[in-house]
Design a protein around this motif. Structure first.
Motif, mmCIF file in Angstrom:
data_model
loop_
_atom_site.group_PDB
_atom_site.id
_atom_site.type_symbol
_atom_site.label_atom_id
_atom_site.label_comp_id
_atom_site.label_asym_id
_atom_site.label_seq_id
_atom_site.Cartn_x
_atom_site.Cartn_y
_atom_site.Cartn_z
ATOM 1 N N ALA A 192 1.074 -1.136 -0.027
ATOM 2 C CA ALA A 192 0.023 -0.043 -0.065
ATOM 3 C C ALA A 192 0.870 1.235 -0.038
ATOM 4 C CB ALA A 192 -1.056 -0.062 1.213
ATOM 5 N N GLY A 193 2.057 1.046 0.386
ATOM 6 C CA GLY A 193 2.858 2.234 0.519
ATOM 7 C C GLY A 193 3.905 2.566 -0.485
ATOM 8 N N LEU A 194 3.607 1.407 -1.500
ATOM 9 C CA LEU A 194 4.549 1.809 -2.843
ATOM 10 C C LEU A 194 3.749 1.847 -3.979
ATOM 11 C CD1 LEU A 194 6.987 -1.422 -2.007
ATOM 12 C CD2 LEU A 194 7.476 0.783 -1.934
ATOM 13 N N ILE A 195 2.461 2.168 -3.926
ATOM 14 C CA ILE A 195 1.785 2.497 -4.957
ATOM 15 C C ILE A 195 1.173 3.852 -4.997
ATOM 16 C CG2 ILE A 195 0.961 0.007 -5.364
ATOM 17 C CD1 ILE A 195 -1.500 0.661 -3.939
ATOM 18 N N PRO A 196 1.222 4.315 -6.326
ATOM 19 C CA PRO A 196 0.704 5.971 -6.466
ATOM 20 C C PRO A 196 -0.854 6.107 -5.905
ATOM 21 C CG PRO A 196 1.465 5.127 -8.494
ATOM 22 C CD PRO A 196 1.410 3.936 -7.443
ATOM 23 N N ALA A 197 -1.141 7.240 -5.524
ATOM 24 C CA ALA A 197 -2.668 7.229 -5.066
ATOM 25 C C ALA A 197 -3.503 7.340 -6.224
ATOM 26 C CB ALA A 197 -2.768 8.827 -4.291
ATOM 27 N N GLY A 198 -4.774 7.058 -5.986
ATOM 28 C CA GLY A 198 -5.769 7.144 -7.108
ATOM 29 C C GLY A 198 -5.901 5.952 -7.972
ATOM 30 N N GLN A 199 -4.973 4.697 -7.591
ATOM 31 C CA GLN A 199 -5.010 3.474 -8.486
ATOM 32 C C GLN A 199 -4.740 2.407 -7.653
ATOM 33 O OE1 GLN A 199 -1.376 5.195 -10.880
ATOM 34 N NE2 GLN A 199 -2.394 4.039 -12.394
ATOM 35 N N THR A 200 -5.348 2.738 -6.406
ATOM 36 C CA THR A 200 -5.399 1.639 -5.414
ATOM 37 C C THR A 200 -5.995 0.164 -5.557
ATOM 38 O OG1 THR A 200 -7.219 2.482 -4.124
ATOM 39 C CG2 THR A 200 -4.941 3.098 -3.530
ATOM 40 N N ALA A 201 -7.233 0.362 -6.245
ATOM 41 C CA ALA A 201 -8.015 -0.785 -6.367
ATOM 42 C C ALA A 201 -7.308 -1.486 -7.820
ATOM 43 C CB ALA A 201 -9.487 -0.638 -6.820
ATOM 44 N N GLU A 202 -6.852 -0.910 -8.844
ATOM 45 C CA GLU A 202 -6.230 -1.466 -9.885
ATOM 46 C C GLU A 202 -4.917 -2.308 -9.571
ATOM 47 O OE1 GLU A 202 -4.244 0.199 -13.845
ATOM 48 O OE2 GLU A 202 -5.438 1.569 -12.678
ATOM 49 N N LEU A 203 -4.104 -1.414 -8.679
ATOM 50 C CA LEU A 203 -2.854 -1.913 -8.387
ATOM 51 C C LEU A 203 -2.986 -3.128 -7.269
ATOM 52 C CD1 LEU A 203 -0.660 1.022 -8.316
ATOM 53 C CD2 LEU A 203 -0.279 -0.753 -9.683
ATOM 54 N N ALA A 259 5.648 10.622 -6.206
ATOM 55 C CA ALA A 259 6.149 11.500 -7.238
ATOM 56 C C ALA A 259 5.175 11.296 -8.148
ATOM 57 C CB ALA A 259 7.495 11.212 -7.633
ATOM 58 N N VAL A 260 4.475 10.070 -8.552
ATOM 59 C CA VAL A 260 3.613 9.955 -9.665
ATOM 60 C C VAL A 260 2.445 10.825 -9.658
ATOM 61 C CG1 VAL A 260 2.211 8.047 -10.806
ATOM 62 C CG2 VAL A 260 4.544 7.481 -9.978
ATOM 63 N N PRO A 261 2.081 11.474 -10.868
ATOM 64 C CA PRO A 261 1.126 12.347 -10.630
ATOM 65 C C PRO A 261 -0.300 11.371 -10.771
ATOM 66 C CG PRO A 261 2.119 12.289 -12.967
ATOM 67 C CD PRO A 261 2.946 11.557 -12.013
ATOM 68 N N PRO A 262 -1.304 12.091 -10.012
ATOM 69 C CA PRO A 262 -2.566 11.344 -10.013
ATOM 70 C C PRO A 262 -3.090 11.112 -11.393
ATOM 71 C CG PRO A 262 -2.925 13.360 -9.192
ATOM 72 C CD PRO A 262 -1.528 13.393 -9.383
ATOM 73 N N PRO A 263 -3.761 10.099 -11.946
ATOM 74 C CA PRO A 263 -4.653 9.803 -13.076
ATOM 75 C C PRO A 263 -5.494 11.114 -13.481
ATOM 76 C CG PRO A 263 -4.795 7.971 -11.508
ATOM 77 C CD PRO A 263 -4.353 8.973 -10.976
#
Length: 439
Positions: free
Chosen positions: A353-364, A425-429
């Motif tokens: 959960a701490g290694l994934i960008p915001a806004g894509q949690t269900a997908e990842l 640092a990944v921009p949100p979708p």
């Protein structure tokens, strides 16, 4: 007890209670009664080898369906802001399928397998979106404790209901049942009710995350495939996230193989099935406080060191299992597994959960669950092949050592702090109706 060790906000506790709810299916149905009752009741006219074959095919089919659909469903849930709705939909599927087993008569093995398949899909599918909701109910600093609390409640809830069901089967008359078969069928109905009732706090309290502004289901589906392709490319640009998924693939395969093969291993060594049920209960009740302790260890020292410790314990368990000769040894190993099984699962979820960008949690988390289910193919294959060639079940677990060692070596190389910085640092979708009217 959980509130003493960790005082979560109400939405985090409501989310954690879902593990209490659905773990009853994992413990009572998957690990406990369905395989035995399928063989002895629904498929009583089939040869043992054939019933085992069909049961294996059904489990593999559920895993394959999840592998093929989890990332797409996760992406679609992110598009629509529908993680909770997807979770509740899969829950309803699992509850109805499990309850229907109560009314299924002897000899209807095909129908039993179809209902079991639906139950597995409800259970595994629900887990995708339940995992993803952790970012909606807890702050990043609370991931380890929130995830561990959920797994601890899962062990306790599954263990409590399983203990009651075992008592029902061992003494059906005491509970007003005519025989063991009626008690087992009632246990399936009880699991469905338990799952439904204790899913209500999540349904009522946990907030639904906002989607990406799609105006229609059709547009959301198109957007989901666009986002899925983008995520494939993105994971390759997040080296620590990718490396963790690879490590997780190996070591969770070892964990799952032990979880699903332990009873069969005990039977091959000549232990009574009643003794093996006692061992399952030991694992459940030891797993409850142990998962909470692991949550505190993960919060204090970080999830990566705690996971590595758990992998080390599993290596010792595999080595000790090759020397096991008495059922008391099996009990000791069951207790040892209980010390780390919930912890390694909970902290893996928290670390990812701490290694994934915001806004894509269900997908990842769809990818995360896909990796976990795809991994479940390799371990049992290695165990079965080794048992066939070695001729001694004690040697069959040795290949699992390779899975744990490879997983530990890859996890050691994961830079958690760097991975979190890269994900942040990944921009949100993009939001808005970008794909709403396409296709």
């Amino acid at each position: 007890m959980p509130s003493v060790l960790f005082r979560p906000p109400s939405k985090a506790l409501a989310w954690a209670l879902y593990d209490w709810a659905n773990s009853a299916f994992a413990t009572v149905v998957i690990a406990g009664f369905f395989p035995v009752f399928f063989t002895q009741f629904w498929a009583q006219d089939l040869p043992d080898a054939q019933s085992t074959q069909w049961l294996g095919y059904t489990s593999s089919a559920a895993s394959l369906i999840l592998v093929l659909t989890a990332p797409v469903l996760g992406a679609l849930a992110d598009q629509l802001g529908a993680k909770k709705r997807f979770l509740l939909g899969f829950t309803l599927l699992g509850v109805l399928a499990t309850a229907a087993l109560y009314w299924l008569g002897a000899g209807h093995w095909q129908a039993a397998l179809l209902l079991y398949l639906a139950g597995l899909l409800g259970f595994f599918g629900g887990n995708i979106f339940n995992d993803a909701l952790i970012t909606d109910v807890a702050a990043p600093a609370q991931y380890e404790r929130a995830s561990s609390l959920a797994y601890a409640l899962g062990y306790l809830g599954g263990g409590v209901l399983f203990a009651v069901n075992v008592a029902m089967v061992l003494s059906p008359g005491t509970f007003g049942f005519a025989d063991e078969g009626e008690a087992v069928r009632a246990a399936f109905l009880g699991v469905a009710l338990w799952w439904a009732v204790f899913a209500l706090p999540l349904a009522l309290v946990v907030p639904e995350s906002r989607g990406l502004g799609r105006r229609s289901l059709r547009g959301a589906a198109v957007g989901a495939f666009h986002e899925l392709a983008r995520t494939f490319r993105q994971i390759r640009r997040l080296p620590n996230t990718f490396l963790f998924l690879l490590a997780y693939w190996f070591y969770i395969d070892g964990v799952d193989t032990i979880m699903f093969m332990a009873v069969k291993y005990g039977l091959d060594l000549g232990f009574e099935s009643s003794s093996l049920m006692v061992a399952l209960l030991i694992t459940q009740f030891v797993g409850f406080p142990a998962a909470l302790v692991f949550g505190r260890l993960g919060a204090r020292f970080g999830p990566k060191p705690a996971i590595l410790v758990a992998i080390g314990v599993y290596v010792l368990v595999v080595l000790a299992a090759t020397q096991m000769t008495r059922v008391e040894h099996f009990y000791a190993l069951a207790a040892t597994i209980g010390l780390v099984q919930g912890g390694i699962q909970a902290l893996s979820r928290a670390l990812f959960a701490g290694l994934i960008p915001a806004g894509q949690t269900a997908e990842l988390f769809g990818f995360y669950n896909m990796v976990g289910k795809f991994a479940a193919v390799l371990g049992p294959f290695l165990v079965g092949t080794t048992a066939a060639f070695a001729g001694d079940p004690r040697f069959s677990l040795l290949p699992i050592l390779l899975l744990f060692l490879l997983g530990a070596a890859l996890l050691w190389r994961v830079d958690v702090a760097g991975g979190r910085r890269d994900a942040a640092a990944v921009p949100p979708p993009p939001r808005g109706p970008l794909f709403a009217d396409q296709a």
